[in-house]
Scaffold this motif. Sequence first.
Motif, short mmCIF file in Angstrom:
data_model
loop_
_atom_site.label_atom_id
_atom_site.label_comp_id
_atom_site.label_asym_id
_atom_site.label_seq_id
_atom_site.Cartn_x
_atom_site.Cartn_y
_atom_site.Cartn_z
N ARG A 1 -20.38 1.83 25.39
CA ARG A 1 -19.18 1.09 24.97
C ARG A 1 -18.31 1.86 23.98
NH1 ARG A 1 -19.94 -4.68 22.81
NH2 ARG A 1 -17.67 -4.51 22.83
N ASP B 1 -18.33 -7.95 32.29
CA ASP B 1 -17.98 -7.77 30.89
C ASP B 1 -19.17 -7.12 30.16
OD1 ASP B 1 -17.23 -7.90 28.25
OD2 ASP B 1 -16.48 -9.96 28.36
N PRO B 2 -19.01 -5.93 29.61
CA PRO B 2 -20.16 -5.25 28.97
C PRO B 2 -20.71 -6.01 27.78
CG PRO B 2 -18.11 -4.07 28.54
CD PRO B 2 -17.78 -5.10 29.56
N ALA B 3 -19.85 -6.66 26.99
CA ALA B 3 -20.35 -7.41 25.83
C ALA B 3 -21.22 -8.58 26.28
CB ALA B 3 -19.17 -7.89 24.99
N VAL B 4 -20.76 -9.30 27.29
CA VAL B 4 -21.54 -10.43 27.82
C VAL B 4 -22.83 -9.93 28.47
CG1 VAL B 4 -21.51 -12.35 29.45
CG2 VAL B 4 -19.46 -11.81 28.13
N ASP C 1 -14.52 3.50 24.75
CA ASP C 1 -13.34 3.09 23.98
C ASP C 1 -12.64 4.30 23.36
OD1 ASP C 1 -13.96 0.50 24.64
OD2 ASP C 1 -14.98 0.05 22.75
N GLU D 1 -25.06 -0.08 24.89
CA GLU D 1 -24.53 -0.05 23.53
C GLU D 1 -24.01 1.34 23.16
OE1 GLU D 1 -27.26 -3.56 21.47
OE2 GLU D 1 -27.89 -1.45 21.35
N ILE E 1 -24.57 -7.27 27.68
CA ILE E 1 -25.53 -6.90 26.63
C ILE E 1 -26.18 -8.15 26.04
CG2 ILE E 1 -25.73 -5.90 24.33
CD1 ILE E 1 -23.55 -3.91 25.14
N LYS E 2 -25.38 -9.16 25.82
CA LYS E 2 -25.92 -10.41 25.27
C LYS E 2 -26.92 -11.04 26.23
CE LYS E 2 -24.45 -14.97 23.66
NZ LYS E 2 -23.29 -15.87 23.44
#
Length: 530
Positions: free
Chosen positions: A338, A298-301, A342, A335, A303-304
């Motif tokens: 992403r 998961d790219p969001a996870v 999209d 960042e 990055i976090k």
Amino acid sequence: MAAFRKESHDEDDDYWSGKKKKINIFDDDVSVEQADQMAKTRVLLKEQNDFDEETDTINWDGSSTAVTSTTKQSPTKPAPDVTPKQTLSPTQSPSMSNLRTQTHTRSQSVTYGIKPTISVQPASVSSTYSKSTERLPNSSSNLSLQEVVSSSAPKGQSSNDRAKMAEEIRFLQRSLERAKESGTTKLSVSDTVRCIITGEPFNLEAYRSREEKLELLDKAIKTNDGNAIITIVLFVQRTIKPSIFNMEIKKRPVAVNHYINYLKYHYDFEAVVDLLGFLGRSEEAAMFKYKQAISTSDPAVKIKNLKTCHRAHFLSEQGLAHNTSMLEEHISLLERQRPIEDADAKDEQEGKVMIFKTYPRKSSIINMSVITTLYYCCFYHAGLSENSLASPAAIRRDYKLTDKQFMWIALSARSRLKQWNGIEELFMTKGWFGGTKTKAVIGFDRVCEVLHNTSAPLDILSKYLRMVDNAEKRITLAKKFKCHDIVVDTYVAMKDRAELIDYAKKLIAHSREAYYAQDALKSTTVKWKN
């Protein structure tokens, strides 16, 4: 009826007349000591040798018990396995006066009945009896009649007790075997380590002191057996304080490496990071945390996790400054990718952008490298300005790509798109006096190779072959790409008539290239070297 009474009367007469010998411990002529001796030694009474019959005895409850004689001699030895039929409690035992005044009737007489279960040989009978008679009433080891009777159990209960005792013995035997298998006994350190290596039962719990545990660990390390080392390391870790464990394992690098690998294999990542930090291996801990952070899809996870890793393990370490900058670029690249992904996925799905129809995307841009991201943006977003995230110029600027890296990637993307006219602007640079000149930082020989690999037209190849400075390299590439005009022109420029003649012979007769070579050889304006 009369016969029965007569027979019964005869039996009573025989009884009282002594023709049939009955032993009654409560007779007047039997003293307490003799009765005590009879009860304790369990004397087996039999008939004389000429009367091979049953001897009736009277139990405590008045019932008759028959004892069958198996020998011809007088019984002198008590049976080894004999128990009284009924236990008489101390409150029920007859007193001395009752023994002397009790009426002797067959139904009320109390006789100690004995029923032998084994045959007794005469020799052993006499010897046993003589020994038993030596321990008569005055011996302190003798038990009283009440104690002997009360300690005896009925036959049925005695069998149950023996069965219970046998079962208890079997249980204890099984317990002993399990104890031996589990190693409840404390072996030497060497034997315990050997049992671990060979797979035999062992018990580490028997080692209580810290010195013994560390001795076990040192012995396992000397054997170089990983299973033994990690088994004892885990035992020590579980049974001593964490501070002492960390201090002791720090002194043993081999044990440390085995323990770290064990923790990684069992996904105890927090313990791995803590242990590496304690050992002063901060760079290894940071890189391990980094690998853990990028393991998610998961790219969001991702990055976090990378930001957390950046704050916790990279910013505080001065020796990781170079790695810190690369981590920051990684975060910024994700960042950037992403929103590009999209937007392009949406445009491709809607079918409004022609380039996505002509060249469908093969994969997502997320998690791609900087070079791959640059190629993607040069291919799909070549005309964007630098203020756009997908602009190739912005990517070149933000990630400090060299001119060679940028030109190679941009040339490959435009050549694949067959944008031959747009290639020239990649080589245009400003001159000293405001003019422009053509220059390829990767060399025009590399440019020609890229164009050839993307099936560039012959005139385009020839155009950039002429820009190759080295004549020998130019001739080699021209022959490879079959640009015959370039070969002929180069030989003419070199004034090498012999090489041009040899090359002309290799060309197809009456072809355009052959005629072109012949015309060059006939030229009168060229001053040949020979």
